[in-house]
Design an enzyme around this catalytic site. Structure first.
Site, PDB file in Angstrom:
ATOM      1  N   ASP A 192      51.055  15.570  69.655  1.00 32.66           N
ATOM      2  CA  ASP A 192      50.174  15.525  68.481  1.00 32.66           C
ATOM      3  C   ASP A 192      51.025  15.475  67.211  1.00 32.66           C
ATOM      4  O   ASP A 192      52.184  15.909  67.197  1.00 32.66           O
ATOM      5  CB  ASP A 192      49.200  16.710  68.463  1.00 32.66           C
ATOM      6  CG  ASP A 192      49.888  18.068  68.367  1.00 32.66           C
ATOM      7  OD1 ASP A 192      50.925  18.244  69.026  1.00 32.66           O
ATOM      8  OD2 ASP A 192      49.386  18.940  67.633  1.00 32.66           O
ATOM      9  N   GLU A 208      50.144  21.476  68.915  1.00 32.21           N
ATOM     10  CA  GLU A 208      51.226  22.256  68.321  1.00 32.21           C
ATOM     11  C   GLU A 208      51.053  22.303  66.814  1.00 32.21           C
ATOM     12  O   GLU A 208      51.249  23.334  66.193  1.00 32.21           O
ATOM     13  CB  GLU A 208      52.588  21.641  68.666  1.00 32.21           C
ATOM     14  CG  GLU A 208      53.759  22.614  68.497  1.00 32.21           C
ATOM     15  CD  GLU A 208      54.297  22.674  67.088  1.00 32.21           C
ATOM     16  OE1 GLU A 208      54.977  23.652  66.742  1.00 32.21           O
ATOM     17  OE2 GLU A 208      54.039  21.741  66.302  1.00 32.21           O
TER      18      GLU A 208
HETATM   19 ZN   LIG Z   1      56.928  19.595  65.939  1.00 29.44          ZN
END
Ligand SMILES: [Zn+2]
Length: 389
Positions: free
Chosen positions: A74, A140
């Site tokens: 992501d 994340e």
């Molecule tokens: Zn990163």
């Protein structure tokens, strides 16, 4: 033909995987790894109040040791796309650089460790002398609750064990090979609330202004928390907001609040740190100031991977390929390494962080090739020479 990290990075950048969207990035990796003989699993995690997130775990080999590479596909949003000289999801090559959101953080790093593993397998009859795994999350850059933390628990439940982990986050400061991150400070958020008695500003004797009490406590909490430790800089408490919420000119408010964040080192546990801060506030408040702390739950505890055979192996590989002697650093914000450290020793090593999260994020093509060579050398040393477990 060796695997091409630049082509893999380009293909990943072309997937619009802004958290929490998978954007095709994990499906792309799934196909690439399955073709090379990996057992690939997808796991979607959800929780009330958060978007469901897709994750991937892939492994080749059944035996120990299991060397796991971790990362996230992501990316943060591109912001205003029209001010990018190279569109954020095009993966354009220009002037010997690869452009796009995630080029550095961290589709570039993923492309390099995947290419390195594929090359190692191709050169060793398709099998590692143990196991190679990939732990890739799509959560994340967001709240990070449906990502690595759950993926690790999911894998452990299936009986997976990890011996060592390399997280491919951008770790270098100026040049590829200058820095390995071998630990992270803990992070803790809290709010200090001081109560008073509301009233008319012209009659302060009938009120108790909480702002003066808050100022006293803020001053008291500025004292240093420690002098640093062997692997860390001093811990640091920083106030981030002071709020009364008063829109009136003739009113003394009944309550005042201050928010703060502490970045703390390995001299403290989370609970000991709270006790220390509460004790200092108590001493400064005496009988006079009425106050309370509201602590936010935190899963960002401090950790350090102490120097040893694993760090030595990574340092040697980096030095052999780049000629640089990387330093072991514990600076910067938190990362998913804070979750991995509960399962096995973890190091962070990836690209140079300079353009991450910026407009026209980009990585030099040469760095992608060199990082692939470094990972390849790490894998070779790990399986062919072994590391103390
Ligand atoms: Zn990163």
């Amino acid at each position: 033909m060796p695997a091409d990290p630049v082509a893999i990075a380009r293909d990943l950048i072309r997937c619009r995987s802004v958290t929490p969207d998978e954007g095709g990035a994990l499906s792309y990796l799934q196909e690439l790894l399955a073709r090379a003989g990996f057992d690939v699993h997808r796991a979607i995690f959800a929780e009330p109040g958060t978007a469901p997130v897709d994750n991937l775990y892939a492994r080749i080999g059944k035996a120990a040791p299991n060397l796991v590479f971790a990362g996230h596909t992501d990316v943060v949003p591109p912001g205003n796309e029209t001010i990018w000289a190279h569109p954020p999801f095009a993966g354009e090559l220009a002037g010997e650089r690869l452009y796009g959101r995630g080029a550095v953080d961290m589709k570039g790093g993923i492309a390099c460790f995947v290419a390195a593993a594929l090359d190692h397998l191709a050169a060793n009859g398709g099998k590692p002398n143990g196991s190679i795994s990939f732990l890739i999350t799509g959560d994340e850059e967001g709240v990070a609750v449906n990502g690595t933390v759950k993926l690790l628990a999911w894998a452990a439940e299936r009986g997976e064990t990890f011996d060592h982990c390399i997280l491919g986050e951008p770790s270098n400061v100026e040049a590829l090979g200058d820095t390995i991150k071998a630990g992270r400070r803990g992070s803790l958020n809290g709010t200090l609330i001081v109560s008073g008695r509301q009233g008319h500003v012209a009659y302060p004797e009938r009120t108790d202004n909480p702002i003066s009490g808050l100022v006293t406590l803020i001053a008291a909490l500025q004292a240093p928390l420690d002098a640093g430790s062997e692997h860390f800089a001093p811990s640091h408490l920083e106030f981030t907001s002071v709020d009364v919420g008063n829109t009136t000119v003739n009113l003394i408010p009944g309550e005042a609040r201050a928010r703060f964040n502490v970045r703390y080192n390995d001299r403290h546990s989370q609970s000991a740190l709270k006790t220390l801060i509460e004790r200092r506030a108590k001493a400064a408040a005496g009988e006079r100031i009425r106050y309370a702390f509201d602590w936010q739950p935190s899963n960002a505890d401090v950790f350090v991977t102490k120097p040893g055979p694993f760090t030595d192996l990574a340092i040697a590989a980096i030095a052999e390929i780049t000629g640089r002697q990387p330093k072991l650093s514990t600076s910067g914000g938190t990362s998913d390494a804070r979750f991995v450290k509960n399962y096995c020793p973890v190091l962070e090593f990836g690209l140079v962080g300079q353009t991450m999260h910026q407009t026209d994020e980009s990585a030099p093509v040469q760095d992608l090739l060199t990082l692939t060579a470094i990972y390849r050398r790490i894998i070779e040393k790990y399986f062919n020479r072994g590391v103390d477990r």
